[in-house]
Design an enzyme around this catalytic site. Structure first.
Site, PDB file in Angstrom:
ATOM      1  CG  HIS A 176      -2.106  -1.028   1.253  1.00  0.00           C
ATOM      2  ND1 HIS A 176      -3.099  -0.945   0.850  1.00  0.00           N
ATOM      3  CD2 HIS A 176      -1.884  -2.409   1.661  1.00  0.00           C
ATOM      4  CE1 HIS A 176      -3.904  -1.812   0.746  1.00  0.00           C
ATOM      5  NE2 HIS A 176      -3.339  -2.791   1.115  1.00  0.00           N
ATOM      6  CG  ASP A 191      -3.408  -3.701   4.825  1.00  0.00           C
ATOM      7  OD1 ASP A 191      -2.239  -3.187   4.894  1.00  0.00           O
ATOM      8  OD2 ASP A 191      -4.262  -3.331   4.250  1.00  0.00           O
ATOM      9  CD  GLU A 192      -5.874  -5.816   1.396  1.00  0.00           C
ATOM     10  OE1 GLU A 192      -7.182  -6.226   0.731  1.00  0.00           O
ATOM     11  OE2 GLU A 192      -5.715  -4.298   1.373  1.00  0.00           O
ATOM     12  CB  ILE A 193       2.101  -6.800   0.785  1.00  0.00           C
ATOM     13  CG1 ILE A 193       3.192  -6.620  -0.364  1.00  0.00           C
ATOM     14  CG2 ILE A 193       2.636  -6.611   2.085  1.00  0.00           C
ATOM     15  CD1 ILE A 193       2.470  -6.071  -1.529  1.00  0.00           C
ATOM     16  CD  GLU A 252      -3.387  -9.178   6.093  1.00  0.00           C
ATOM     17  OE1 GLU A 252      -3.596  -8.704   7.308  1.00  0.00           O
ATOM     18  OE2 GLU A 252      -3.899  -8.816   4.960  1.00  0.00           O
TER      19      GLU A 252
END
Ligand code: ACM
Length: 505
Positions: free
Chosen positions: A256, A321-323, A351
C-alpha cells in the site's frame, strides 16, 4: 418526593435566560409531565431510578479543578443549555473518589437533591458528564428535569475505536475535530488515522518532503487530495486529548505504498515500471523494495521517528496488510522492533501475525474467519474489526452503492450491533473502519459513520449479556436531537424511526 421549590433561584435563572434570549427555544414543561426516561448510549452497567425528579434551572459547579477534561466538557454543556451558574443553585459536584471498582474509566452519577459525579480519574468524570449530557435535552430550555437515579458504569473494553482512511480521500482537520466531538459524546476513545496508502500520503515528514509534495497531491478517483502538516497534527492530538480521545497513527507498510514510491522512486525495486501516482481501487500491487534494506530501513526509521514525535499514543500502527513477499515477515519484525525501541507498542493488521513479534504487539483482526488462534496463544491482544460487522464503508442497507466485497448485504445498524466480542479472550476492544475508496467528503463520511458508530460504542462499552437491540433502538432513537445539535449528516435509519423528511437528503 417532589424537590423543593426555590423561587429565588428560579427568578435569577429566568432573568439570565431572558437576557440570553433563549427562553423561546423549547416549550415549557408541564408541571405534571412524567420525568423523562434515561436514554443513554452506550448502555450503562447499572441504572437505579429513585422516586421523584430534580428540576434544574441554574447550577453551582464544584470540584472542577481536580478534573480539567470533565470540567471543560461540563462548562461546554452548561453553555449549550444556557444553564446559568449561581452560587445558591443546584450543586453539580465533580469528585475524585478512591473506588477501585470504577477502574480507570468508570464513574458514578447520582441525581438527587444535587448532581454528584464521581470517578477515580478525570476520564471517568468526563464520561459521567457525557452521560449527564445525554440525560438532558440537546437544546436550551427554560427548565430541565432529571429523574432521580444512581448510575454506576464501567466499560467492558478499553479500546473503543474508529479508523478513518484519510489516504484514499482526504478529510480536513476541521472535520476530524468535529468527528472527535461526536466520538466523545458516545465515549469512543481511539481515533485511528490511516494516513498513507497507494492513493495518497497525508502526513508531513520533514526529512522526506516529497512525500506530501507528490504523495499528498493524489487521491482515489473522485476523492480529495491534501495533507496535514506536523503542526496541524500536533494540534489535533491536543484537541483529541482534551476530549478523552487518543489519536493512533497508521503508516501502512510494506505494501500500500504507491504514493511513497511515486514520491521517492528509489524506494521501489529496479524492475518496477509504474512509478506514477495512483487513483484506482485495486490493492496489493505496490511494495517497498525489501531487497534494498540500505534504502528502505533508514526511510522507515525516519518516518517512524517523526510519527512518534507527533503522536504520543502508546500504540503506533504499521499496517502490514495485503502483501505477499518472501521478506514480508522479516520486514514486519524489523519495523515492529523499531516501534518497540521507541518505547511504543506496534499494531499490525492480522497478517502481521506470521512475523516474529514480541507478545505485546497488538493485532487488528479484519477478515471474519482469519486464523488468529495461534497468535492469541502466543499472547497477542486483539483489536476486533471483522469486516462483515465493522467495515462501515459498506452500505447502511443492502444495495447502497459503495464497497460490498466483504458482505453483499451491507453492514446495517442491526448487524453492527449484533457483533459479540466475547469469544475473543485477548480482545482489548473493537474498532469500526471507514475506508474511503467510495466515500468522498464529509457528508458521505457522516452518512456512513452515524448512527452506526453509536452501535459500535455500545458493543465496546456494554457487556454483550446486558445489552439488546430493542433497547438500543429505543435509547438511540431518542438521541437524534443530540446528533442534530452536532450537525451530523447521519443516515436516516429506519430502525430508529428516523426515515422521515431527512431521508430526502
Ligand atoms: C484492510 O482492510 N486491508 C485492513
Amino acid at each position: 418526593m417532589k424537590p423543593s421549590f426555590k423561587p429565588g433561584v428560579l427568578l435569577l435563572c429566568l432573568a439570565l435566560v431572558a437576557a440570553a434570549g433563549c427562553a423561546h427555544r423549547a416549550p415549557a414543561v408541564a408541571a405534571d409531565a412524567p420525568a423523562p426516561e434515561a436514554h443513554i448510549v452506550p448502555l450503562p452497567r447499572s441504572i437505579q431510578t429513585h422516586p421523584g425528579e430534580l428540576r434544574l434551572s441554574a447550577v453551582a459547579v464544584e470540584g472542577g479543578n481536580a478534573a480539567p477534561m470533565a470540567a471543560r466538557a461540563l462548562a461546554e454543556l452548561l453553555a449549550t443549555l444556557r444553564l446559568a451558574t449561581a452560587e445558591a443553585a443546584t450543586p453539580v459536584r465533580l469528585q475524585r473518589v478512591d473506588d477501585a471498582a470504577l477502574g480507570e474509566e468508570g464513574y458514578r452519577l447520582e441525581v438527587g437533591g444535587a448532581i454528584e459525579l464521581s470517578a477515580r480519574t478525570d476520564t471517568g468524570l468526563l464520561y459521567a458528564v457525557q452521560s449527564l449530557r445525554q440525560l438532558l435535552p440537546a437544546q436550551a430550555a427554560p427548565e430541565y428535569r432529571l429523574p432521580r437515579m444512581t448510575i454506576t458504569d464501567v466499560p467492558a473494553y478499553r479500546w473503543r475505536g474508529v479508523s478513518l482512511d484519510v489516504a484514499r480521500s482526504f478529510l480536513p482537520i476541521e472535520y476530524l475535530e468535529k468527528h472527535i466531538d461526536r466520538m466523545a459524546l458516545f465515549k469512543l476513545n481511539r481515533l485511528h488515522l490511516h494516513l498513507t496508502d497507494d492513493q495518497g500520503w497525508r502526513i508531513e515528514i520533514r526529512r522526506h518532503p516529497q512525500l506530501v509534495q507528490v504523495g499528498g497531491a493524489s487521491a482515489v478517483a473522485g476523492g480529495r487530495a491534501g495533507y496535514y502538516t506536523q503542526e496541524q497534527l500536533k494540534r489535533l492530538v491536543a484537541y483529541a486529548q482534551a476530549r478523552g480521545v487518543t489519536v493512533v497513527p497508521e503508516i501502512d507498510m510494506p505494501g500500500h505504498v504507491q504514493a511513497a514510491l511515486a514520491s521517492y522512486n528509489e524506494l521501489a525495486c529496479r524492475d518496477v515500471a509504474n512509478l506514477s501516482p495512483y487513483s484506482g481501487v485495486e490493492v496489493g500491487f505496490s511494495v517497498l523494495c525489501l531487497d534494498k534494506p540500505d534504502v528502505v530501513y533508514p526511510f522507515v526509521r525516519d518516518v517512524l521517528e517523526e510519527v512518534a514525535a507527533i503522536f504520543p499514543s502508546t500504540e503506533i500502527h504499521i499496517g502490514g496488510d495485503e502483501i505477499r513477499h518472501p521478506l514480508y515477515a522479516d520486514f514486519v519484525g524489523r519495523a515492529a522492533a523499531m516501534v518497540d525501541a521507541m518505547g511504543r507498542t506496534p499494531i499490525l493488521w492480522e497478517e502481521g501475525s506470521v512475523a516474529d513479534l514480541k507478545p505485546g504487539a497488538l493485532l487488528q483482526l479484519w477478515n471474519d474467519g482469519y486464523a488468529i488462534d495461534a497468535a492469541v496463544a502466543r499472547g497477542h491482544a486483539l483489536i476486533l474489526s471483522p469486516c462483515s460487522y465493522l467495515y462501515i464503508d459498506h452500505g447502511n442497507y443492502a444495495g447502497q452503492p459503495g464497497a460490498d466485497w466483504c458482505r453483499a448485504g451491507g453492514v446495517p445498524l442491526a448487524r453492527v450491533y449484533a457483533f459479540d466480542p466475547t469469544p475473543f479472550r485477548t480482545a482489548v476492544g473493537v474498532e469500526a473502519a471507514l475506508w474511503t475508496e467510495f466515500v468522498h467528503g464529509e457528508a458521505a463520511a457522516d452518512e456512513r459513520l452515524w448512527p452506526r458508530l453509536a452501535a459500535v460504542a455500545e458493543v465496546a462499552w456494554s457487556p454483550a449479556g446486558q445489552r439488546g437491540y430493542d433497547g438500543f433502538v429505543r435509547r438511540m432513537g431518542a438521541l437524534r436531537p443530540q446528533l442534530d445539535a452536532l450537525g451530523v449528516q447521519y443516515h436516516a435509519e429506519p430502525d430508529l424511526g428516523w426515515a422521515d423528511a431527512k431521508d430526502a437528503r
